[in-house]
Design a protein around this motif. Structure first.
Motif, PDB file in Angstrom:
ATOM      1  N   GLY A  11      23.066  26.952  33.247  1.00  0.00           N
ATOM      2  CA  GLY A  11      24.246  26.095  33.184  1.00  0.00           C
ATOM      3  C   GLY A  11      25.303  26.378  34.225  1.00  0.00           C
ATOM      4  O   GLY A  11      26.487  26.440  33.887  1.00  0.00           O
ATOM      5  N   TRP A  12      24.892  26.601  35.457  1.00  0.00           N
ATOM      6  CA  TRP A  12      25.863  26.700  36.548  1.00  0.00           C
ATOM      7  C   TRP A  12      25.848  25.362  37.270  1.00  0.00           C
ATOM      8  O   TRP A  12      24.860  25.070  37.960  1.00  0.00           O
ATOM      9  CB  TRP A  12      25.462  27.794  37.560  1.00  0.00           C
ATOM     10  CG  TRP A  12      25.820  29.177  37.190  1.00  0.00           C
ATOM     11  CD1 TRP A  12      25.940  29.687  35.943  1.00  0.00           C
ATOM     12  CD2 TRP A  12      26.087  30.257  38.097  1.00  0.00           C
ATOM     13  NE1 TRP A  12      26.252  31.018  35.991  1.00  0.00           N
ATOM     14  CE2 TRP A  12      26.349  31.391  37.315  1.00  0.00           C
ATOM     15  CE3 TRP A  12      26.111  30.378  39.482  1.00  0.00           C
ATOM     16  CZ2 TRP A  12      26.652  32.628  37.863  1.00  0.00           C
ATOM     17  CZ3 TRP A  12      26.409  31.613  40.039  1.00  0.00           C
ATOM     18  CH2 TRP A  12      26.687  32.723  39.243  1.00  0.00           C
ATOM     19  N   ASP A  94      32.689  28.461  42.718  1.00  0.00           N
ATOM     20  CA  ASP A  94      33.476  28.474  41.490  1.00  0.00           C
ATOM     21  C   ASP A  94      33.181  29.674  40.578  1.00  0.00           C
ATOM     22  O   ASP A  94      34.090  30.272  40.018  1.00  0.00           O
ATOM     23  CB  ASP A  94      33.233  27.169  40.730  1.00  0.00           C
ATOM     24  CG  ASP A  94      34.218  26.994  39.596  1.00  0.00           C
ATOM     25  OD1 ASP A  94      35.417  27.258  39.848  1.00  0.00           O
ATOM     26  OD2 ASP A  94      33.806  26.641  38.480  1.00  0.00           O
ATOM     27  N   GLN A  95      31.902  30.023  40.462  1.00  0.00           N
ATOM     28  CA  GLN A  95      31.549  31.126  39.554  1.00  0.00           C
ATOM     29  C   GLN A  95      31.815  32.512  40.149  1.00  0.00           C
ATOM     30  O   GLN A  95      31.607  33.525  39.494  1.00  0.00           O
ATOM     31  CB  GLN A  95      30.081  31.017  39.127  1.00  0.00           C
ATOM     32  CG  GLN A  95      29.851  30.106  37.916  1.00  0.00           C
ATOM     33  CD  GLN A  95      30.608  30.538  36.673  1.00  0.00           C
ATOM     34  OE1 GLN A  95      30.842  31.716  36.418  1.00  0.00           O
ATOM     35  NE2 GLN A  95      31.028  29.574  35.871  1.00  0.00           N
ATOM     36  N   LEU A  96      32.260  32.560  41.403  1.00  0.00           N
ATOM     37  CA  LEU A  96      32.548  33.857  42.035  1.00  0.00           C
ATOM     38  C   LEU A  96      34.021  33.920  42.442  1.00  0.00           C
ATOM     39  O   LEU A  96      34.350  33.686  43.601  1.00  0.00           O
ATOM     40  CB  LEU A  96      31.659  34.053  43.274  1.00  0.00           C
ATOM     41  CG  LEU A  96      30.153  33.902  43.081  1.00  0.00           C
ATOM     42  CD1 LEU A  96      29.429  34.052  44.414  1.00  0.00           C
ATOM     43  CD2 LEU A  96      29.621  34.929  42.089  1.00  0.00           C
ATOM     44  N   PRO A  97      34.911  34.217  41.505  1.00  0.00           N
ATOM     45  CA  PRO A  97      36.341  34.149  41.833  1.00  0.00           C
ATOM     46  C   PRO A  97      36.853  35.333  42.648  1.00  0.00           C
ATOM     47  O   PRO A  97      37.942  35.285  43.184  1.00  0.00           O
ATOM     48  CB  PRO A  97      37.001  34.099  40.463  1.00  0.00           C
ATOM     49  CG  PRO A  97      36.045  34.780  39.558  1.00  0.00           C
ATOM     50  CD  PRO A  97      34.668  34.583  40.118  1.00  0.00           C
ATOM     51  N   SER A 103      30.255  37.423  37.383  1.00  0.00           N
ATOM     52  CA  SER A 103      30.519  35.986  37.455  1.00  0.00           C
ATOM     53  C   SER A 103      31.832  35.700  36.743  1.00  0.00           C
ATOM     54  O   SER A 103      32.315  36.496  35.947  1.00  0.00           O
ATOM     55  CB  SER A 103      29.374  35.206  36.813  1.00  0.00           C
ATOM     56  OG  SER A 103      29.358  35.441  35.415  1.00  0.00           O
ATOM     57  N   LYS A 104      32.388  34.528  37.049  1.00  0.00           N
ATOM     58  CA  LYS A 104      33.666  34.160  36.452  1.00  0.00           C
ATOM     59  C   LYS A 104      33.554  34.124  34.928  1.00  0.00           C
ATOM     60  O   LYS A 104      34.424  34.618  34.223  1.00  0.00           O
ATOM     61  CB  LYS A 104      34.085  32.795  36.980  1.00  0.00           C
ATOM     62  CG  LYS A 104      35.455  32.358  36.541  1.00  0.00           C
ATOM     63  CD  LYS A 104      35.768  30.983  37.095  1.00  0.00           C
ATOM     64  CE  LYS A 104      37.085  30.468  36.561  1.00  0.00           C
ATOM     65  NZ  LYS A 104      37.258  29.051  36.924  1.00  0.00           N
TER      66      LYS A 104
END
Ligand SMILES: [Zn+2]
Length: 411
Positions: A11-12, A94-97, A103-104
């Motif tokens: 679900g990414w 987005d998932q790597l802030p 992950s985020k």
């Protein structure tokens, strides 16, 4: 299971799994992901500029949420971009802030867990070091703070908190209406509060402050009068009663502590008894207190004006408050209690701000509640010695209304 299903479970958005590995014994899984074919929006992680063509690819490995019992690692194929502003940079995902190997959504799970449990417990649950948990929590709170809407500041609260050892005092500026701390500054000088007005507020925001709830501390008053001259200064009950309690405590110490071990033993653990209001004590506690008074008249003599001063705030009109304050001061005349003599002088000097209680409608007790919250965080662990973390944590507590400690008198 088909690869497509793996991608659905992960679900990414915009990413697809192209390789996976499972170690059943070690209970770990590793997933390799890359952009779906249609996903070609490339953003520079340095300046958020849109870049049309990638330069080359690289990889990063982060820990993600577990899949059942399996600890899951995701390896992401990333593009490097040649940005006209920043030079060679990694794309923004987005998932790597941040640069940390998580992950985020993993960081969010840790941050949420930290809202109701100690860093130690969260560390144990996720198998992380305590310091890592705090660092994740801090980033989680920073992200939350960056995107939230902050309420307007109309009633300012200013207080100080004693931290001890290296940093002695911290000045706390707060929004009394929303009940959240806004800013921490080291020490409690005029310059400390000046810094808040200068760095945190625009001139428009400074003019909009209508009232300031503060302690009778000249440096704060001077700063407020300079930066926000139209705002009404209010000395609230909490701070004034703190001074009265200090007076009682001084007498207690002088009478018992400096008079040998036997006397010290008698008064041990009775401090809070003296500082709690009489009406809040049960009959057993009242008896203990009466016993203490029978041993030492002077402690009782200090206790009585402390108790009667509370009545000042039962009057809602400035005139009535002034009359009560004058008679309270007159009664002290015969008592020979230097601590209270000083307090009486202080109250007379600040009478305008005390009477503002009857003139301005400000939520009282809020400064005290904020103060209590911060202290409860500090008691929870050394991690909160980081003032930025302490501030964000206290703000989050105020906004989510979690764990608001009961307002205790006589801190
Ligand atoms: Zn850039």
């Amino acid at each position: 299971m088909r690869r497509n299903d793996w991608t659905k479970i992960l679900g990414w958005p915009g990413y697809t799994i192209f390789q996976q590995e499972i170690d059943e014994k070690a209970k770990t899984s590793k997933l390799w992901v890359r952009r779906k074919r249609g996903n070609r929006r490339l953003i520079c992680s340095g300046c958020s500029a849109r870049i049309s063509e990638p330069s080359d690819t690289t990889e990063r490995e982060v820990r993600d949420l577990p899949w059942g019992e399996f600890r899951t690692t995701v390896v992401i194929e990333l593009y490097r971009l040649r940005c006209p502003n920043c030079g060679l940079r990694i794309e923004k995902v987005d998932q790597l802030p941040c640069k940390a190997p998580f992950s985020k959504r993993f960081e969010e799970a840790v941050g949420e867990a930290c809202e109701s449990a100690s860093a130690r417990r969260v560390a144990k649950k996720f198998g992380l070091a305590k310091s890592t948990v705090r660092a994740i929590d801090l980033r989680y709170l920073e992200r939350w703070n960056a995107q939230r809407k902050k309420p307007a500041l109309r009633d300012l609260g200013v207080d100080e908190i004693f931290l001890g050892k290296s940093v002695i005092f911290v000045t706390v500026a707060s929004n009394v209406e929303s009940g959240e701390p806004l800013w921490f500054g080291r020490e409690r000088k005029k310059e400390t509060l000046d810094e808040f007005f200068r760095s945190e507020l625009s001139s428009r925001q400074r003019q909009r402050i209508e009232a300031a709830c503060v302690d009778m501390w000249e440096p704060f008053k001077a700063s407020i009068q300079q930066w926000s001259p139209n705002c009404a200064i209010v000395y609230d009950k909490f701070h004034i009663m703190q001074h009265a309690n200090k007076g009682v405590d001084e007498v207690r110490r002088a009478e018992f502590f400096r008079n040998g071990a036997r006397m010290r033993g008698l008064v041990k653990g009775k401090r809070w008894l003296l500082l709690t209001r009489w009406i809040q004590l049960n009959s057993d506690k009242r008896q203990q207190l009466n016993h203490l008074f029978s041993l030492n008249r002077k402690v009782m003599k200090a206790y009585l004006p402390k108790e009667s001063l509370e009545r000042l705030w039962t009057y809602t009109y400035a005139g009535a408050m002034l009359r009560y304050l004058s008679s309270w001061t007159l009664q002290l005349h015969w008592q020979r209690l230097p601590a209270f003599g000083n307090l009486a002088h202080m109250l007379i000097d600040h009478v305008d701000g005390i009477l503002n209680y009857g003139r301005v409608t400000v939520r009282f007790g809020v400064v005290e509640a904020i103060n209590g919250n911060i202290k409860s965080l500090l008691r929870r662990g050394p991690g909160y010695r980081n003032l930025r973390y302490l501030l964000l944590k206290a703000q989050r507590m105020a906004v989510t209304k979690t764990e608001f400690v009961a307002i205790r008198k006589a801190a």
